[in-house]
Design an enzyme around this catalytic site. Structure first.
Site, PDB file in Angstrom:
ATOM      1  N   ILE A  90       1.713  -5.409   9.555  1.00 20.56           N
ATOM      2  CA  ILE A  90       1.938  -4.662   8.323  1.00 20.56           C
ATOM      3  C   ILE A  90       3.410  -4.305   8.241  1.00 20.56           C
ATOM      4  O   ILE A  90       3.979  -3.766   9.196  1.00 20.56           O
ATOM      5  CB  ILE A  90       1.085  -3.377   8.285  1.00 20.56           C
ATOM      6  N   GLY A 133       6.710  -2.231   6.475  1.00 19.98           N
ATOM      7  CA  GLY A 133       6.989  -0.983   5.771  1.00 19.98           C
ATOM      8  C   GLY A 133       6.036   0.136   6.126  1.00 19.98           C
ATOM      9  O   GLY A 133       5.430   0.755   5.241  1.00 19.98           O
ATOM     10  N   ILE A 156       1.924   4.083   1.827  1.00 24.93           N
ATOM     11  CA  ILE A 156       0.814   3.138   1.933  1.00 24.93           C
ATOM     12  C   ILE A 156       0.839   2.392   3.263  1.00 24.93           C
ATOM     13  O   ILE A 156      -0.206   2.178   3.886  1.00 24.93           O
ATOM     14  CB  ILE A 156       0.857   2.133   0.763  1.00 24.93           C
ATOM     15  N   GLY A 157       2.008   1.987   3.709  1.00 23.45           N
ATOM     16  CA  GLY A 157       2.107   1.236   4.956  1.00 23.45           C
ATOM     17  C   GLY A 157       1.637   2.038   6.147  1.00 23.45           C
ATOM     18  O   GLY A 157       0.877   1.538   6.993  1.00 23.45           O
ATOM     19  N   TYR A 163      12.989  -3.956 -10.817  1.00 21.66           N
ATOM     20  CA  TYR A 163      11.786  -3.778  -9.987  1.00 21.66           C
ATOM     21  C   TYR A 163      10.620  -4.590 -10.531  1.00 21.66           C
ATOM     22  O   TYR A 163       9.945  -5.313  -9.786  1.00 21.66           O
ATOM     23  CB  TYR A 163      11.427  -2.292  -9.931  1.00 21.66           C
TER      24      TYR A 163
END
Length: 273
Positions: free
Chosen positions: A8, A10, A15-16, A147
């Site tokens: 995984i 970040g 969230i990570g 973004y």
């Protein structure tokens, strides 16, 4: 001992971090990566509180050498969660093209670097790739030009890659949260006096920021998003697209009728069959 390994990106916050802890609690061997492991304190504390362990490693998604070094030491990989990313608020006339390129490096090319390096291992395990994008990868949003462009690119890339990877036994999907209560908003690099510095765009930026603060006041918890990601990691036949909340589904639904991506996948799978 866990018999499946997930990497995984970040994982220092948001969230990570929540996904790393949730996956470890679910029995996965978790390789939790971040650009600066000095920031691993919150993750390690959360893991200790949950009674699990995670393997913290350095990985800068914008540095191909860092990506290769991290992946080179793995004998097996069953899943990859591309989560690392950075928000950005701005508009074209008032920023440089290099600013836009930097956003693309983190949010788009970073995903490509890690996925490319992981695919040989994932082919061997018949594993899966989940990439955390955003509803901003579906609906373009004011002052999120760079973004959203990066997230649109990720969505198109993964939607195109999915049927090809499936022929080699690798499942590819995207996860689209809406507003999430994390450090993401504080990391967009916008000064407090940004509206005053926005010149002709000052009224629009001020209105946008007011609206955004309201949206994040009722944001989804990172742990809730993590639970949905874990469901996708363990599902026998995961959908290509996962919208993580009712709000995200309603927002993306203004553009998408094919909410789980099955119609596009059915179409393009025929192109490589």
């Amino acid at each position: 001992m866990p018999d499946k390994t997930v990497l995984i990106t970040g994982t220092s916050s948001g969230i990570g971090l929540a996904t790393a802890v949730a996956a470890a609690r679910g029995g996965w061997q978790v390789i939790a990566t971040m650009r600066n492991t000095a920031k691993a304190g919150a993750l390690l504390a959360a893991a200790e509180e949950a009674g699990v362990t995670v393997d913290v490693r350095t990985l800068d998604v914008t540095d191909p050498a860092s990506v290769e070094a991290c992946l080179a030491g793995l004998d097996r990989l069953d899943a990859l969660v591309n989560n690392a990313g950075a928000g950005h608020v701005g508009t074209l006339e008032q920023e440089s093209v290099d600013d836009v390129r930097a956003v693309m490096e983190v949010n788009f090319f970073g995903v490509l670097h890690v996925t490319k390096a992981a695919l040989p291992l994932l082919r061997a395990s018949k594993g899966r790739v989940l990439t955390v994008t955003s509803v901003g990868g579906v609906v373009g949003q004011p002052f999120n030009e760079a973004y959203c462009a990066a997230k649109f690119a990720v969505e198109g890339f993964m939607e195109s890659l999915a049927p090809v990877a499936a022929t080699a036994g690798v499942s590819v999907g995207v996860v689209e949260p809406g507003a999430v209560a994390s450090e993401f908003v504080s990391n967009v690099g916008l000064a407090d006096d940004a509206p005053e510095q926005a010149g002709p765009y000052a009224p629009a930026l001020s209105a946008y920021l007011d609206r955004t603060r309201g949206a994040f006041a009722s944001a989804q918890a990172p742990q809730d998003v993590a639970a949905r990601i874990l469901d996708q990691l363990t599902a026998e036949r995961p959908a290509f697209r996962l919208l993580t909340s009712d709000a995200a589904r309603a927002f993306a639904g203004t553009k998408l009728k094919d909410l789980d991506g099955s119609a596009v996948q059915s179409l393009t799978a025929g192109w490589v069959a």
